[in-house]
Design an enzyme around this catalytic site. Sequence first.
Site, PDB file in Angstrom:
ATOM      1  N   ASP A 119      32.595 -38.400   9.441  1.00 15.32           N
ATOM      2  CA  ASP A 119      33.047 -38.535   8.073  1.00 15.32           C
ATOM      3  C   ASP A 119      34.422 -39.191   8.151  1.00 15.32           C
ATOM      4  O   ASP A 119      35.076 -39.151   9.200  1.00 15.32           O
ATOM      5  CB  ASP A 119      33.127 -37.145   7.436  1.00 15.32           C
ATOM      6  CG  ASP A 119      33.752 -37.175   6.057  1.00 15.32           C
ATOM      7  OD1 ASP A 119      33.363 -38.040   5.249  1.00 15.32           O
ATOM      8  OD2 ASP A 119      34.639 -36.342   5.796  1.00 15.32           O
ATOM      9  N   ASP A 152      37.144 -39.406   5.160  1.00 14.36           N
ATOM     10  CA  ASP A 152      38.209 -38.743   4.402  1.00 14.36           C
ATOM     11  C   ASP A 152      38.365 -37.290   4.831  1.00 14.36           C
ATOM     12  O   ASP A 152      37.382 -36.538   4.913  1.00 14.36           O
ATOM     13  CB  ASP A 152      37.915 -38.808   2.911  1.00 14.36           C
ATOM     14  CG  ASP A 152      37.881 -40.238   2.388  1.00 14.36           C
ATOM     15  OD1 ASP A 152      38.245 -40.458   1.233  1.00 14.36           O
ATOM     16  OD2 ASP A 152      37.495 -41.142   3.163  1.00 14.36           O
TER      17      ASP A 152
END
Length: 404
Positions: free
Chosen positions: A195, A197
């Site tokens: 991922d 963020d």
Amino acid sequence: MDKLILATITGYDRPGVTASLTRILAQHNAYILDIGQADIHSSLNLGILFQTTEETSGPILKEMLFKSYELNVKIRFKPITEDEYMQWVAQQGRNRYIITLVARKITAQMIAGVSEASAEQGLNIDDIKRLTGRISLREEENGPLASVEFSMRGTPRDEAELQRSFVELSAAHDVDISFQRESMYRRTRRLICFDMDSTLIQTEVIDELAERAGVGPQVREITERAMRGELDFTESFRERVALLKGLDVSVMQEVAESLPMTEGVERLMKVLKLVGFKIAILSGGFTFFGNYLKQKFGVDYVYANELEVGEDGKLTGRYLGDVVDGKRKAELLRLIAQVEGLDLRQTVAVGDGANDLPMLGLAGLGIAFHAKPKVKASAKQNINTVGLDGLLYFLGYKDSLLDI
């Protein structure tokens, strides 16, 4: 008649001790059934289980005793019965597990807690090794992390309960604990999906853009609820993007250049590239920032969301294509593994939000990184106390073998 003898050698270690003692066994054509050696601060612990005949056992013991005296080490002999040996052989087929501790500093409480919890579940320690560099008495000379790896044998009576014990230990002593089944796949992982963020970077880029658009509080509130799993990700994404309408696209470059990188990410990326990992960013954020990190770290794949830009160079408040949500992340992980010719058990996934859970569950090793409570509770592996480079030790890498 054959005899089985276990020789245990302890004392000050220096070059030539093992060579001298095994040379005696070689001269008498002894057969070595097992051998293990450990060195802790020049203190030798060597065990040799050998098979020999009744006639040669006496001369072997005599010569090894004299040689150990010359070498200034202590040697003890223990006869092993055939039944004892066969019981030991039978145990070698039992399950094996790897338990890895990563912290700023390893304490006795951490070691005791893991050892006790494992013993209560019927696991026996085969080996303990340190993965990080030797500890200096001068604090400033030590590295940022400390890691110890246990190799365990046996089958836990209740694996879920053992995992709960490790979660409690982690919270109580500021240590991250990984519990993995030892297998061929653990040693041949070749794809890692991140991922973006709040994982690779210490912010949510949509929040950064919202601040510059003057709608920061509204967007942050929606983001938090979505990451906690309280809102459908796609619907929340649509609402947040709509609030960015009218923001000049040039702001995106400004935000990209000021992104706060997560602790340890540079070190982690360097090692992953060095050892041949394929690296993917699977993000519910935006392609622009994923591509910025791709250039910075040599990432191989980027899948994220594309913001629509109007002819006036401003964001329209809409996005292009399908949203990269939790389901899509898992689909992409599977697809990239197929493209790379990898078994899913050779894959790793790392994320922090509820929309990362599908890929964390699908990957061979799924790690929740400084995650939201719902994600922590669902993930089998967590990193909560150290930076992203703590992942290297969960993968089994040792500082001394890598240029890091």
